[in-house]
Design an enzyme around this catalytic site. Structure first.
Site, short mmCIF file in Angstrom:
data_model
loop_
_atom_site.label_atom_id
_atom_site.label_comp_id
_atom_site.label_asym_id
_atom_site.label_seq_id
_atom_site.Cartn_x
_atom_site.Cartn_y
_atom_site.Cartn_z
N ILE A 100 59.92 32.98 19.03
CA ILE A 100 59.41 34.24 18.49
C ILE A 100 59.31 34.21 16.97
O ILE A 100 58.65 35.05 16.37
CB ILE A 100 60.30 35.41 18.96
CG1 ILE A 100 59.56 36.74 18.83
CG2 ILE A 100 61.65 35.40 18.23
CD1 ILE A 100 60.22 37.89 19.55
N TYR A 111 74.37 39.82 31.63
CA TYR A 111 73.90 38.45 31.51
C TYR A 111 74.09 37.71 32.83
O TYR A 111 73.16 37.05 33.33
CB TYR A 111 74.66 37.75 30.39
CG TYR A 111 74.30 36.30 30.17
CD1 TYR A 111 73.04 35.93 29.72
CD2 TYR A 111 75.24 35.29 30.39
CE1 TYR A 111 72.71 34.60 29.50
CE2 TYR A 111 74.93 33.97 30.17
CZ TYR A 111 73.67 33.62 29.73
OH TYR A 111 73.36 32.30 29.52
#
Length: 317
Positions: A38, A145
Site C-alpha cells: 500500500i 486475528y
C-alpha cells in the site's frame, strides 16, 4: 518451468514480505517477481523494485494487476496482526478476509497456478492443547486475528476442493527477523528485544517472563514457504494450513541468551492486554505432518538465532 512464472507478492514491505520477495528473486529472477504494497512508490527502497502500489481491498486494481502482468503465482501476505486487530476488529476483518476472498476469486478467474496464504498459531484457542498442539487440534480462537485466520483456512480448502485452486498455507508461529520493524503482533516482543539490546537500552516486555510460545527465525520461515510451494501437490495432505514449528521459549529464556552476548542488558516485565492473547495460544506445536508430507526440518535453535540476530542488527545499526 521457472522461467515462465510471474509472481505477485502482496504485502511485500512487511516483515515476511520483504524477505520472501528477495528469496523468490534469488530462486527465479528479479523481473519474475512483482512486489506490491500500500505504500507509495516514492517511499520504497530501490531494492524492492519492480514494485506496484496496491491497496489489496481495491479488487478492480488487483484484477488489473493480475491480468496485465499475467501472474501465475500469488503470495498474499497483507494482514492486520493480532495486537493491532484487537484494537480495530472490524477493520481487521475487512482487510484479512475481504482481501483473501478477492485473491481466491481472481486466482480462479485468471487461472493462477498457485496461491500462498499464511495462517497462524492464532487459530488455536484456550481449549487447544498447550504442548505439541496437533495438526487437528481444537481451533476455537479467542482473537479477531485468529478468527479471521481460522475462517481463511476453510476458505482456502473450499476453493481447492470446489475449483481446484492450488492454495497452500502454513500456520506461522512468532517470526523473528532483522530486516523489518515489529508489525503489531503479540510475539513481536521477541523482535523488539534485540533492537533494545543493540542500543544498550533496558527492554520492557509486555508478556510475563514465563510465557512460552512457538517461535521461528525468519530464515527458517522463508525456507519453509519455498519448500512448501515447490512440493508436488500430490504430496500435500493438508489443504487448510500446516502446523509449522521450530523453537519454543519464554521472554526470560531469550533474554538470558541475549545477555550472554550483551552483558549488562536489562529487562523489565509489564504485561498488558497481549498477555491474555498469548495465554490463549499453544506453547508448542506438533508439525510432524509437515515433516511427513514435504520433509520440513528447522535449521535454527535459540542460540544460533540469537547470535545471528545480534550480528546482523549490529551491522545495520
Amino acid at each position: 518451468m521457472k522461467q515462465t512464472e510471474k509472481m505477485l507478492v502482496i504485502g511485500a514491505c512487511g516483515q515476511i514480505g520483504r524477505e520472501l520477495t528477495v528469496a523468490l528473486r534469488k530462486q527465479f529472477s528479479r523481473h519474475c517477481v512483482i512486489a506490491a504494497d500500500i505504500q507509495p512508490e516514492d517511499k520504497i527502497d530501490l531494492e524492492i523494485y519492480p514494485y506496484k502500489q496496491l491497496n489489496v481491498l481495491d479488487k478492480e486494481k488487483l484484477e488489473a494487476l493480475i491480468m496485465e502482468e499475467k501472474i501465475t503465482q500469488i503470495y498474499h501476505l497483507a494482514a492486520m496482526l493480532s495486537a493491532n486487530a484487537e484494537l480495530n476488529p472490524q477493520a481487521a476483518w475487512r482487510l484479512n478476509m475481504d482481501s483473501l476472498l478477492s485473491v481466491l476469486d481472481l486466482s480462479v478467474k485468471y487461472r493462477v497456478k498457485k496461491v500462498f496464504w499464511p495462517s497462524s498459531i492464532a487459530v488455536f484457542g484456550p481449549d487447544s492443547p498447550k504442548k505439541n498442539c496437533p495438526q487437528q487440534g481444537i481451533t476455537e480462537p479467542a482473537t479477531i486475528y485468529g478468527i479471521s485466520k481460522a475462517a481463511g483456512e476453510y476458505w482456502c480448502k473450499y476453493y481447492f476442493e470446489k475449483y481446484g485452486l492450488d492454495v497452500r498455507s502454513l500456520r506461522y508461529p512468532g517470526l523473528i527477523g532483522y530486516t523489518a520493524a515489529p508489525g503489531g503482533g503479540t510475539t513481536d516482543y521477541a523482535v523488539d528485544i534485540f533492537h533494545h539490546a543493540i542500543k544498550g537500552e533496558t527492554f520492557t516486555c509486555f508478556l510475563k517472563e514465563d510465557t512460552a510460545l512457538p517461535m521461528m527465525y525468519m530464515h527458517d520461515a522463508i525456507r519453509a514457504t519455498l519448500e512448501l510451494m515447490d512440493a508436488s501437490g500430490d504430496q500435500l495432505q493438508v489443504r487448510t494450513s500446516y502446523n509449522l514449528g521450530a523453537l519454543s521459549f519464554t521472554p526470560k529464556e531469550i533474554y538470558e541468551e541475549i545477555e550472554k552476548e550483551v552483558p549488562g542488558f536489562m529487562i523489565h516485565y509489564a504485561s498488558d492486554f497481549r498477555q491474555q492473547i498469548a495465554e490463549s495460544w499453544p506453547q508448542s506445536v506438533d508439525d510432524s505432518q509437515a515433516t511427513k508430507d514435504w520433509c520440513w526440518q528447522p535449521a535454527y535453535d535459540l542460540k544460533r538465532m540469537v547470535s545471528e540476530m545480534l550480528s546482523k542488527l549490529s551491522i545495520l545499526s
